[in-house]
Design an enzyme around this catalytic site. Structure first.
Site, mmCIF file in Angstrom:
data_model
loop_
_atom_site.group_PDB
_atom_site.id
_atom_site.type_symbol
_atom_site.label_atom_id
_atom_site.label_comp_id
_atom_site.label_asym_id
_atom_site.label_seq_id
_atom_site.Cartn_x
_atom_site.Cartn_y
_atom_site.Cartn_z
ATOM 1 N N ARG A 41 -5.183 -7.795 -4.616
ATOM 2 C CA ARG A 41 -5.704 -6.666 -4.188
ATOM 3 C C ARG A 41 -4.850 -5.569 -4.654
ATOM 4 N NH1 ARG A 41 -8.962 -7.739 0.270
ATOM 5 N NH2 ARG A 41 -6.772 -7.357 1.517
ATOM 6 N N SER A 42 -3.589 -5.637 -4.046
ATOM 7 C CA SER A 42 -2.648 -4.701 -4.378
ATOM 8 C C SER A 42 -1.549 -4.999 -5.540
ATOM 9 C CB SER A 42 -1.646 -4.754 -2.994
ATOM 10 O OG SER A 42 -2.670 -4.217 -2.059
ATOM 11 N N ARG A 101 3.756 -18.442 16.010
ATOM 12 C CA ARG A 101 4.742 -17.957 17.540
ATOM 13 C C ARG A 101 4.701 -18.974 18.390
ATOM 14 N NH1 ARG A 101 1.419 -12.379 17.798
ATOM 15 N NH2 ARG A 101 2.296 -11.130 16.436
ATOM 16 N N CYS A 132 2.952 -7.144 19.462
ATOM 17 C CA CYS A 132 3.743 -5.616 19.750
ATOM 18 C C CYS A 132 3.739 -5.565 21.402
ATOM 19 C CB CYS A 132 2.789 -4.476 19.195
ATOM 20 S SG CYS A 132 1.012 -5.006 18.943
ATOM 21 N N HIS A 245 1.715 2.143 21.809
ATOM 22 C CA HIS A 245 0.943 1.526 22.880
ATOM 23 C C HIS A 245 1.543 1.909 24.248
ATOM 24 C CE1 HIS A 245 -0.848 -0.941 19.875
ATOM 25 N NE2 HIS A 245 -0.341 -2.110 20.095
ATOM 26 N N ASN A 318 4.125 0.902 18.586
ATOM 27 C CA ASN A 318 3.889 -0.571 18.206
ATOM 28 C C ASN A 318 4.206 -0.785 16.691
ATOM 29 O OD1 ASN A 318 1.701 1.470 17.818
ATOM 30 N ND2 ASN A 318 0.563 -0.084 16.734
HETATM 31 O O1 25A Z 1 -1.436 -12.263 13.072
HETATM 32 P P1 25A Z 1 -2.754 -11.642 12.803
HETATM 33 O O2 25A Z 1 -3.525 -11.610 14.086
HETATM 34 O O3 25A Z 1 -3.501 -12.328 11.514
HETATM 35 O O4 25A Z 1 -2.547 -10.076 12.182
HETATM 36 C C1 25A Z 1 -1.614 -9.486 11.724
HETATM 37 C C2 25A Z 1 -1.893 -8.190 10.868
HETATM 38 O O5 25A Z 1 -2.200 -7.290 12.054
HETATM 39 C C3 25A Z 1 -1.474 -6.275 11.267
HETATM 40 C C4 25A Z 1 -0.826 -6.369 10.431
HETATM 41 O O6 25A Z 1 -1.769 -6.152 9.259
HETATM 42 C C5 25A Z 1 -0.824 -7.990 10.450
HETATM 43 O O7 25A Z 1 -1.205 -8.376 8.723
HETATM 44 N N1 25A Z 1 -0.452 -5.660 12.455
HETATM 45 C C6 25A Z 1 -0.335 -4.494 13.124
HETATM 46 N N2 25A Z 1 0.459 -4.472 13.822
HETATM 47 C C7 25A Z 1 1.062 -5.315 14.171
HETATM 48 C C8 25A Z 1 1.815 -5.925 15.007
HETATM 49 N N3 25A Z 1 2.649 -5.202 15.608
HETATM 50 C C9 25A Z 1 0.425 -6.400 13.276
HETATM 51 N N4 25A Z 1 0.634 -7.700 13.105
HETATM 52 C C10 25A Z 1 1.596 -8.112 13.946
HETATM 53 N N5 25A Z 1 2.232 -7.425 14.726
HETATM 54 P P2 25A Z 1 -1.215 -4.950 8.080
HETATM 55 O O8 25A Z 1 -2.598 -4.075 8.048
HETATM 56 O O9 25A Z 1 0.053 -4.140 8.549
HETATM 57 O O10 25A Z 1 -0.909 -5.517 6.868
HETATM 58 C C11 25A Z 1 -1.736 -6.477 6.092
HETATM 59 C C12 25A Z 1 -0.850 -6.765 5.006
HETATM 60 O O11 25A Z 1 -1.119 -7.931 4.642
HETATM 61 C C13 25A Z 1 -1.383 -8.219 3.152
HETATM 62 N N6 25A Z 1 -2.309 -9.420 3.001
HETATM 63 C C14 25A Z 1 -3.370 -9.491 3.559
HETATM 64 N N7 25A Z 1 -3.786 -10.641 3.057
HETATM 65 C C15 25A Z 1 -2.939 -11.239 2.158
HETATM 66 C C16 25A Z 1 -1.961 -10.230 2.180
HETATM 67 N N8 25A Z 1 -0.817 -10.649 1.381
HETATM 68 C C17 25A Z 1 -1.007 -11.647 0.767
HETATM 69 N N9 25A Z 1 -1.780 -12.392 0.644
HETATM 70 C C18 25A Z 1 -2.582 -12.457 1.496
HETATM 71 N N10 25A Z 1 -3.611 -13.544 1.673
HETATM 72 C C19 25A Z 1 -2.258 -6.652 3.014
HETATM 73 O O12 25A Z 1 -1.977 -6.566 1.718
HETATM 74 C C20 25A Z 1 -1.299 -6.082 3.749
HETATM 75 O O13 25A Z 1 -0.266 -5.563 3.130
HETATM 76 P P3 25A Z 1 -3.471 -6.164 0.780
HETATM 77 O O14 25A Z 1 -3.129 -6.172 -0.511
HETATM 78 O O15 25A Z 1 -4.755 -7.099 1.192
HETATM 79 O O16 25A Z 1 -4.061 -4.979 1.494
HETATM 80 C C21 25A Z 1 -3.762 -3.902 0.891
HETATM 81 C C22 25A Z 1 -4.423 -2.794 1.195
HETATM 82 O O17 25A Z 1 -5.756 -2.932 1.088
HETATM 83 C C23 25A Z 1 -6.774 -2.570 2.206
HETATM 84 N N11 25A Z 1 -7.538 -3.387 2.719
HETATM 85 C C24 25A Z 1 -7.341 -4.607 3.727
HETATM 86 N N12 25A Z 1 -8.142 -5.534 3.886
HETATM 87 C C25 25A Z 1 -9.115 -4.856 2.919
HETATM 88 C C26 25A Z 1 -8.674 -3.929 2.494
HETATM 89 N N13 25A Z 1 -9.468 -3.511 1.161
HETATM 90 C C27 25A Z 1 -10.659 -3.844 0.854
HETATM 91 N N14 25A Z 1 -11.277 -4.921 1.606
HETATM 92 C C28 25A Z 1 -10.510 -5.722 2.624
HETATM 93 N N15 25A Z 1 -10.846 -6.634 3.117
HETATM 94 C C29 25A Z 1 -5.832 -1.998 3.237
HETATM 95 O O18 25A Z 1 -6.072 -0.362 3.059
HETATM 96 C C30 25A Z 1 -4.629 -2.529 2.940
HETATM 97 O O19 25A Z 1 -3.476 -1.448 3.322
HETATM 98 O O1 L14 Z 2 -0.673 -10.839 17.272
HETATM 99 O O2 L14 Z 2 -5.164 -5.176 16.621
HETATM 100 O O3 L14 Z 2 0.834 -9.215 16.360
HETATM 101 O O4 L14 Z 2 -3.451 -4.069 17.651
HETATM 102 C C1 L14 Z 2 -1.031 -7.161 16.683
HETATM 103 C C2 L14 Z 2 -1.710 -6.022 16.477
HETATM 104 C C3 L14 Z 2 -2.933 -8.663 16.832
HETATM 105 C C4 L14 Z 2 -3.938 -7.599 16.759
HETATM 106 C C5 L14 Z 2 -0.474 -9.486 16.667
HETATM 107 C C6 L14 Z 2 -4.068 -5.026 17.124
HETATM 108 C C7 L14 Z 2 -1.593 -8.098 16.372
HETATM 109 C C8 L14 Z 2 -3.122 -6.136 17.257
#
Ligand code: 25A
Ligand code: L14
Length: 339
Positions: A41-42, A101, A132, A245, A318
């Site tokens: 997507r990006s 983790r 976080c 947070h 956070n």
């Molecule tokens: O571990 P978990 O529980 O699965 O979740 C961790 C996620 O939580 C966020 C962080 O998401 C992380 O990915 N997070 C926030 N705080 C956190 C913390 N303290 C935390 N995680 C851990 N600790 P994020 O929003 O910061 O980043 C997501 C990034 O990941 C890319 N990505 C997603 N799937 C991917 C991937 N890259 C490679 N391969 C994959 N399969 C994602 O890139 C983003 O950089 P992107 O290109 O998918 O999205 C870019 C922009 O597009 C928009 N968007 C997102 N989802 C959709 C969308 N647009 C349309 N439809 C969608 N479904 C968004 O605006 C995004 O910025």
């Molecule tokens: O496990 O939605 O690192 O605020 C951190 C962000 C889980 C979701 C993780 C949120 C994510 C959380």
């Protein structure tokens, strides 16, 4: 430490990935080259780093040739899928998702708390960055734990929407604007309206009645503190704040610690800043924590309801200490001591 490292950021376009790039820019970390990866997507988007415009590439298994350290924040599914291939290419992955983790072979690191655990990157080539809410809590608990022991922790969180990502921040902004203009809103990212509301629901609900976010705080605290006997009970709540947070933390220590002595311990603690002067209305708030590196603690007082109890109010950014900053700090430690 070498003169420069080849770094990749997977999830570069997300809220956390963006902050990682900013922190790499700010800190003196020696970056020889930076590769930006995200989903298809990006791919093709450009982002700036040290005055140069870099093109985002699609994250693939073969993205990591020649990379020394890969910082991952692309969600658990992408981490599970791509981190092993990255490690096989010879780089060390520092992963911000929940994907690795709790793997017993993967170290879960907060540099102020368990820096020695970094050495276990050798097991799988992966180091995990904690949740976080866990990070900011253990940074403050550690010095108290070392001084007097901790038996039990009861915590309630007040979590910012940036944790969910950019779409959630947009949702809070849009809903607020619409409601102030007397218009209807339809929740999309969250199950309920987040503007002018809060809900005790972060992550899915589990069998035992807790949410995933709440159980992360339990298991991750025990793993990082290397004490499976610490009892932790959490209630995690989403509030309409963009960054930072907050946590109301009640702890039961093994031996008595006065509020005054706790304050002295925390004054000296690395990564912690004490803001605790109620007479002057000084206590931490998310508005102050946003954009800074320290974890803020205040309202330090003795619990009037139990023998060895303390109450604390802990606030941190956070996206920085809770995610991107802690990840870069792990990278610095890894580079300095091991690479
Ligand atoms: O571990 P978990 O529980 O699965 O979740 C961790 C996620 O939580 C966020 C962080 O998401 C992380 O990915 N997070 C926030 N705080 C956190 C913390 N303290 C935390 N995680 C851990 N600790 P994020 O929003 O910061 O980043 C997501 C990034 O990941 C890319 N990505 C997603 N799937 C991917 C991937 N890259 C490679 N391969 C994959 N399969 C994602 O890139 C983003 O950089 P992107 O290109 O998918 O999205 C870019 C922009 O597009 C928009 N968007 C997102 N989802 C959709 C969308 N647009 C349309 N439809 C969608 N479904 C968004 O605006 C995004 O910025
Ligand atoms: O496990 O939605 O690192 O605020 C951190 C962000 C889980 C979701 C993780 C949120 C994510 C959380």
């Amino acid at each position: 430490m070498k003169d420069g490292y080849h770094i990749a950021v997977a999830g570069a376009t997300g809220a956390v990935g963006n902050e990682m790039i900013k922190i790499l820019e700010e800190q003196k970390f020696p970056v020889a080259s930076l590769k930006l990866l995200a989903s298809s997507r990006s791919a093709g988007k450009t982002l700036d780093f040290r005055g140069k415009s870099l093109t985002v590439e699609e994250l693939r298994e073969d993205s990591f040739e020649g990379v020394d350290i890969a910082l991952f924040s692309a969600g658990a599914a992408a981490s599970r899928q791509f981190a092993p291939a990255a490690a096989d290419s010879g780089c060390v992955v520092i992963d911000n998702s929940s994907g690795w983790r709790m793997d017993p072979e993967v170290p879960l690191v907060v540099p102020e708390v368990n820096p020695h655990a970094v050495a276990d990157y050798r097991n799988k080539g992966i180091i995990a960055n904690p949740n976080c809410s866990t990070i900011q809590m253990v940074v403050v608990l550690k010095p108290i734990y070392d001084a007097v022991g901790i038996e039990r922790v009861v915590v309630s969180t007040y979590q910012a929407v940036s944790g969910t990502g950019k779409l959630a921040m947009q949702e809070l902004m849009d809903q607020t604007r619409l409601l102030l203009n007397f218009q209807e809103v339809t929740p999309e990212v969250y199950p309920y309206r987040i503007a002018f509301n809060c809900f005790p629901h972060i992550g899915g609900f589990l069998e035992n009645g807790y949410t995933e976010e709440e159980m992360k705080m339990v298991y991750e605290t025990q793993k990082i503190m290397e004490d499976p006997d610490i009892r932790v009970s959490a209630t995690t709540v989403r509030i309409p704040v963009f960054y930072g947070h907050s946590e109301a933390v009640n702890i039961q220590t093994s031996r008595k610690l006065s509020a005054k002595d706790a304050r002295v311990l925390l004054f000296r603690a690395p990564g912690v800043k004490v803001l605790d002067n109620p007479d002057e209305r000084i206590y931490p708030m998310p508005l102050e924590a946003a954009g800074i590196d320290d974890t803020l603690v205040g309202r330090i007082r003795e619990d009037i309801s139990i023998e060895n109890g303390l109450d604390l109010w802990i606030v941190a950014d956070n996206i920085r200490k809770g995610a991107a900053l802690n990840t870069v700090q792990i990278a610095e430690l890894l580079a300095k001591e091991y690479l």
